[in-house]
Design a protein around this motif. Structure first.
Motif, PDB file in Angstrom:
ATOM      1  N   CYS A   1      31.019  44.596  43.808  1.00  0.00           N
ATOM      2  CA  CYS A   1      32.056  45.007  42.862  1.00  0.00           C
ATOM      3  C   CYS A   1      32.516  43.788  42.056  1.00  0.00           C
ATOM      4  CB  CYS A   1      33.251  45.608  43.608  1.00  0.00           C
ATOM      5  SG  CYS A   1      32.900  47.181  44.429  1.00  0.00           S
ATOM      6  N   LYS A   2      32.585  43.970  40.744  1.00  0.00           N
ATOM      7  CA  LYS A   2      33.075  42.897  39.877  1.00  0.00           C
ATOM      8  C   LYS A   2      34.204  43.418  39.012  1.00  0.00           C
ATOM      9  CE  LYS A   2      29.009  39.923  39.579  1.00  0.00           C
ATOM     10  NZ  LYS A   2      28.084  39.190  38.673  1.00  0.00           N
ATOM     11  N   LYS A   3      35.134  42.541  38.712  1.00  0.00           N
ATOM     12  CA  LYS A   3      36.300  42.922  37.919  1.00  0.00           C
ATOM     13  C   LYS A   3      35.897  43.154  36.471  1.00  0.00           C
ATOM     14  CE  LYS A   3      41.082  41.614  36.963  1.00  0.00           C
ATOM     15  NZ  LYS A   3      41.583  42.877  37.519  1.00  0.00           N
ATOM     16  N   ALA A   4      36.326  44.277  35.934  1.00  0.00           N
ATOM     17  CA  ALA A   4      36.040  44.591  34.535  1.00  0.00           C
ATOM     18  C   ALA A   4      37.011  43.838  33.633  1.00  0.00           C
ATOM     19  CB  ALA A   4      36.161  46.090  34.295  1.00  0.00           C
ATOM     20  N   VAL A   5      36.505  43.300  32.555  1.00  0.00           N
ATOM     21  CA  VAL A   5      37.328  42.553  31.603  1.00  0.00           C
ATOM     22  C   VAL A   5      37.376  43.328  30.293  1.00  0.00           C
ATOM     23  CG1 VAL A   5      37.602  40.394  30.353  1.00  0.00           C
ATOM     24  CG2 VAL A   5      36.656  40.376  32.661  1.00  0.00           C
ATOM     25  N   THR A   6      38.578  43.566  29.782  1.00  0.00           N
ATOM     26  CA  THR A   6      38.739  44.273  28.511  1.00  0.00           C
ATOM     27  C   THR A   6      39.597  43.435  27.565  1.00  0.00           C
ATOM     28  OG1 THR A   6      40.688  45.447  29.372  1.00  0.00           O
ATOM     29  CG2 THR A   6      38.551  46.542  29.573  1.00  0.00           C
TER      30      THR A   6
ATOM     31  N   GLY B   1      41.562  39.499  28.919  1.00  0.00           N
ATOM     32  CA  GLY B   1      40.336  39.391  28.158  1.00  0.00           C
ATOM     33  C   GLY B   1      40.548  38.709  26.823  1.00  0.00           C
ATOM     34  N   GLU B   2      39.651  37.808  26.482  1.00  0.00           N
ATOM     35  CA  GLU B   2      39.713  37.115  25.217  1.00  0.00           C
ATOM     36  C   GLU B   2      38.335  37.141  24.553  1.00  0.00           C
ATOM     37  OE1 GLU B   2      40.973  33.163  25.974  1.00  0.00           O
ATOM     38  OE2 GLU B   2      43.025  33.706  26.543  1.00  0.00           O
ATOM     39  N   CYS B   3      38.311  37.278  23.237  1.00  0.00           N
ATOM     40  CA  CYS B   3      37.056  37.246  22.492  1.00  0.00           C
ATOM     41  C   CYS B   3      36.655  35.801  22.263  1.00  0.00           C
ATOM     42  CB  CYS B   3      37.198  37.970  21.155  1.00  0.00           C
ATOM     43  SG  CYS B   3      37.440  39.762  21.311  1.00  0.00           S
ATOM     44  N   VAL B   4      35.516  35.418  22.802  1.00  0.00           N
ATOM     45  CA  VAL B   4      35.034  34.046  22.644  1.00  0.00           C
ATOM     46  C   VAL B   4      33.653  34.075  21.997  1.00  0.00           C
ATOM     47  CG1 VAL B   4      36.353  33.210  24.614  1.00  0.00           C
ATOM     48  CG2 VAL B   4      34.013  34.022  24.952  1.00  0.00           C
TER      49      VAL B   4
END
Length: 468
Positions: free
Chosen positions: A132-137, A156-159
């Motif tokens: 299980c992995k944490k979802a990033v939004t 979540g950040e747009c990089v």
């Protein structure tokens, strides 16, 4: 079970004759998933499982539909990854040379749809274990050259998406000029294969400006075009969705053949010897692609796409990488796969799950007296088909009722057994030999009444023709 169900259905307003015969309510063991005994394996021939290296894959190919009037679609692609382990496929071995890449199944949170906690998703890790992995939004939609990642505050950040490529790539020896620039989207509009059969080809990469492969210049030989015989589109639905192995044929060649069967259950691949000109696809592989190892009462029809691909692959292992990426290790040694392929495909529409195509009609081989157990086997002498065997009507009816618990009506039976009142009713009524006894059981467990109509509807559909 048939006596208590029949009488219980009568109590819910459906007129069904009662009998004193009792059939055990014990569930049979569910069939194992296709390839369950094979486990998740790593393909030793996959470069991703060789010594650590970066991997580039350059593909020139064509794809045509069997009987499609001669039209072909060109295939051109180039991908580069800093570590081949990232391209590893976690496959489950099926029968023979066939395998499927299954969806990972996590068990951290058994009651959730994903098997993971809220805000997590299930995926394979680098050792092919479900995790299980944490979802990033991200609050805003990221640009095409950006990726949503967790920032220092956890949000979540747009990089900027780091690039890893080999710079501009150009080909010679192709039927039309082909030049690709990162991120390598082929936009050629011409139909037809990008190479001639057995042509000598050359690919030249200028090298990455930042992180990626250093320049390289390689020559390789194209494969020959695949022709299935009989043509895939000539296969009958009875052969594709029937029983036993599915035989596929092609004009023999000297490269490698990869057969793909894709359906709701996933894409199954089987490796075949090109020079043999034929391959028997195991029925277990087709069942895995269909996505059901046992009958279902669902109404969705099965659909399969079958393709036969001839593939020639040259692997160059003397390349180098340069540059660096944040949080990603770049392997200094690099391999390049130069692949040419020719693919012929066809799509087949089958019957609803649990049904089989016999003489262009969808039938249930467990209950169809004209096709009992297999197509063309008819029951005679007053016998009817029950559980795929010709039996007397009473025995066949009993067999169908019992089979409905783990087959066509499993969902309805399981819903009842998961409810305390309904399960108590089943346990109580299974010991009864009279209608009055069953009636008392229902009175004591009134909650069962809300589950019985669903079972009635399903069992009537599944066994009506057998039980008359």
């Amino acid at each position: 079970m048939r006596n208590l169900l029949a009488c219980a259905l009568a109590l819910t307003g459906v007129l069904v004759a009662c009998t004193t015969k009792t059939i055990s309510t014990t569930n049979g063991a569910a069939p194992p998933d296709p390839g369950a005994d094979g486990g998740v394996e790593l393909d030793p021939e996959d470069p991703a499982n060789q010594p650590p290296h970066a991997l580039g894959s350059i593909v020139l190919g064509e794809s045509h539909v069997a009987g499609g009037g001669g039209k072909t679609v060109p295939l051109v692609s180039a991908t580069f990854v800093p570590d081949a382990a990232a391209a590893r496929a976690c496959s489950t071995k099926l029968e023979g040379t066939c395998q499927i890449v299954p969806a990972p199944k996590c068990t951290t949170k058994p009651d959730s749809a994903t098997g993971c906690d809220t805000g997590e998703y299930c995926t394979w890790d680098t050792s092919c274990s479900a995790t299980c992995k944490k979802a990033v939004t991200c609050e805003k939609t990221c640009d095409s050259d950006e990726t949503c990642k967790a920032g220092a505050n956890g949000k979540g950040e747009c990089v900027k998406t780091p690039t890893f490529d080999a710079g501009p790539i150009a080909f010679s020896g192709t039927t039309t000029a082909v030049t690709l620039y990162p991120p390598y989207r082929y936009e050629g509009k011409a139909d037809g294969a990008p190479f001639l059969s057995g042509a000598e080809l050359r690919v030249q990469a200028q090298g990455a400006t930042e992180a990626g492969f250093e320049a390289f210049d390689e020559s390789f030989t194209a494969t020959t075009f695949v022709q299935t015989t009989p043509a895939l589109n000539k296969l009958s639905t009875e052969k594709v969705f029937g029983t036993g192995p599915l035989t596929l044929g092609w004009v023999p060649g000297n490269d490698a053949i990869v057969i793909t069967i894709a359906g709701a259950g996933g894409a199954v691949t089987c490796k075949a010897i090109d020079a043999s000109g034929t391959f028997d696809v195991p029925r277990a592989a087709i069942a895995a692609a269909v996505g059901s190892s046992k009958p279902s009462s669902g109404s969705t029809t099965s659909s399969l796409s079958i393709s036969v691909a001839r593939q020639k692959k040259d692997v160059k292992k003397d390349k180098k990488t340069k540059g660096s990426l944040p949080d990603v290790e770049i392997q200094p040694e690099a391999w390049v796969e130069l692949v040419t392929t020719s693919i012929e495909s066809a799509t087949f529409q089958g019957c609803a799950p649990g049904l089989t195509s016999c003489n262009a009609s969808c039938v249930d081989l467990k209950t169809d007296s004209d096709n009992c157990g297999k197509c063309g086997t008819a029951c005679t002498g007053g016998e009817v088909c029950g559980a795929g065997t010709c039996l007397s009507q009473e025995v066949a009816c009993d067999a169908c009722f019992k089979d409905s618990e783990t087959g066509a009506c499993k969902a309805q039976w399981d819903a009842c057994k998961a409810n305390a009142s309904c399960k108590a009713y089943l346990d109580c009524a299974s010991a009864c030999t009279t209608d009055s006894c069953i009636s008392q059981c229902q009175t004591k467990n009134a909650g069962a009444a809300s589950f019985l109509p669903a079972i009635n509807t399903c069992v009537t559909q599944a066994c009506g023709s057998v039980c008359n």
